[in-house]
Design a protein around this motif. Sequence first.
Motif, mmCIF file in Angstrom:
data_model
loop_
_atom_site.group_PDB
_atom_site.id
_atom_site.type_symbol
_atom_site.label_atom_id
_atom_site.label_comp_id
_atom_site.label_asym_id
_atom_site.label_seq_id
_atom_site.Cartn_x
_atom_site.Cartn_y
_atom_site.Cartn_z
ATOM 1 N N MET A 78 1.451 9.831 -5.112
ATOM 2 C CA MET A 78 2.089 11.103 -4.793
ATOM 3 C C MET A 78 3.017 11.562 -5.909
ATOM 4 N N ALA A 79 3.724 10.603 -6.522
ATOM 5 C CA ALA A 79 4.607 10.952 -7.631
ATOM 6 C C ALA A 79 3.800 11.506 -8.805
ATOM 7 N N ALA A 80 2.650 10.870 -9.074
ATOM 8 C CA ALA A 80 1.792 11.355 -10.157
ATOM 9 C C ALA A 80 1.261 12.752 -9.847
ATOM 10 N N ALA A 81 0.874 12.966 -8.567
ATOM 11 C CA ALA A 81 0.373 14.289 -8.171
ATOM 12 C C ALA A 81 1.469 15.338 -8.269
ATOM 13 N N GLU A 82 2.694 14.980 -7.866
ATOM 14 C CA GLU A 82 3.810 15.922 -7.953
ATOM 15 C C GLU A 82 4.131 16.261 -9.404
ATOM 16 N N ALA A 83 4.032 15.259 -10.282
ATOM 17 C CA ALA A 83 4.295 15.515 -11.699
ATOM 18 C C ALA A 83 3.245 16.474 -12.277
ATOM 19 N N GLN A 84 1.976 16.243 -11.886
ATOM 20 C CA GLN A 84 0.921 17.144 -12.345
ATOM 21 C C GLN A 84 1.127 18.540 -11.775
ATOM 22 N N LYS A 85 1.494 18.605 -10.488
ATOM 23 C CA LYS A 85 1.738 19.889 -9.849
ATOM 24 C C LYS A 85 2.897 20.619 -10.511
ATOM 25 N N ALA A 86 3.957 19.858 -10.861
ATOM 26 C CA ALA A 86 5.121 20.481 -11.501
ATOM 27 C C ALA A 86 4.724 21.163 -12.805
ATOM 28 N N SER A 121 0.836 -1.206 0.000
ATOM 29 C CA SER A 121 0.000 0.000 0.000
ATOM 30 C C SER A 121 0.871 1.255 0.000
ATOM 31 N N ARG A 122 2.048 1.171 0.641
ATOM 32 C CA ARG A 122 2.956 2.317 0.644
ATOM 33 C C ARG A 122 3.463 2.609 -0.767
ATOM 34 N N ALA A 123 3.719 1.535 -1.531
ATOM 35 C CA ALA A 123 4.148 1.737 -2.919
ATOM 36 C C ALA A 123 3.044 2.405 -3.725
#
Length: 291
Positions: free
Chosen positions: A77-85, A69-71
């Motif tokens: 979170m990585a996908a959200a950070e990429a969208q945020k970037a 579940s952590r993965a």
Amino acid sequence: MSEKHVDEVSGVSTTGHEWDGIRELDNPMPRWWLWSFYATIVWAAGYTIAYPAWPLISDATRGVLGYSSRADVRGEMAAAEAQKAGYMADIASSTVPEILANDALRQVAIAGGAAAFKVNCVQCHGSGAAGSAGYPNLNDDDWLWGGSPEAIQQTITHGIRFAGDDDTRQSMMPAFADILDAGQIAAVASFVASLSGTPSKPALVEEGRAVFADNCAVCHGADAKGNVELGAPNLTDALWLMGGTEAEIARQVQSPRHGIMPAWGARLGETTVKELTVFVHSLGGGQPSTD
């Protein structure tokens, strides 16, 4: 060994338990319930083999399927950070009016600005941006230095009377105790109070009008509606930064207090300043763009 008691009505043996003459029937569990119970045991055993389940000293069993579940959370979170970037890059390359014109960018900027406001601005302006004595309310449409996006951005970037920034907002109301006598100060305080309410000494209003015209109109305007180029407040709207009673007005005329706001541009960076600008502009009192 004594024989089991059999209930006369149902013909079912009892368990031997008795409470106040009431006996418990020894009915077997329904077959469907038993098989469901056994199935849950098998399911639980299979689950603990397939998925992480048993805690160890510093870890847990991983499960043969390798699920984590952590993965999953890290991936989200990585996908959200990429969208945020992507959004942040667009905000960095856009002007504030362009951000305001793009609904998606505006929403992202408001969210980022709200977070930056909570960290950097609530200490003076309050958690709801309503301000307090000496600290402006950012929710209304009363602006000392203008409420357009460009004006707000300029104020946030360079601050007000901030010694460390050459482009900071500057204006200083003189101490009229060195210019006017006590009677003139009382009169002009009565006149200013009359612009938005009822003064306690109406007889002084006309004298105060003349004192105002000779000494105050140059900054506050002949109509006393202020001048955003000088940071001179509108005196006709009953919104007061340092207090609106006649005594408070007289004290400000006699020995004015001047607030200081830090220059946030160098500290927060241009992108965060843009987000703060959009957020403050969205609070309800923002004025149209001057572009």
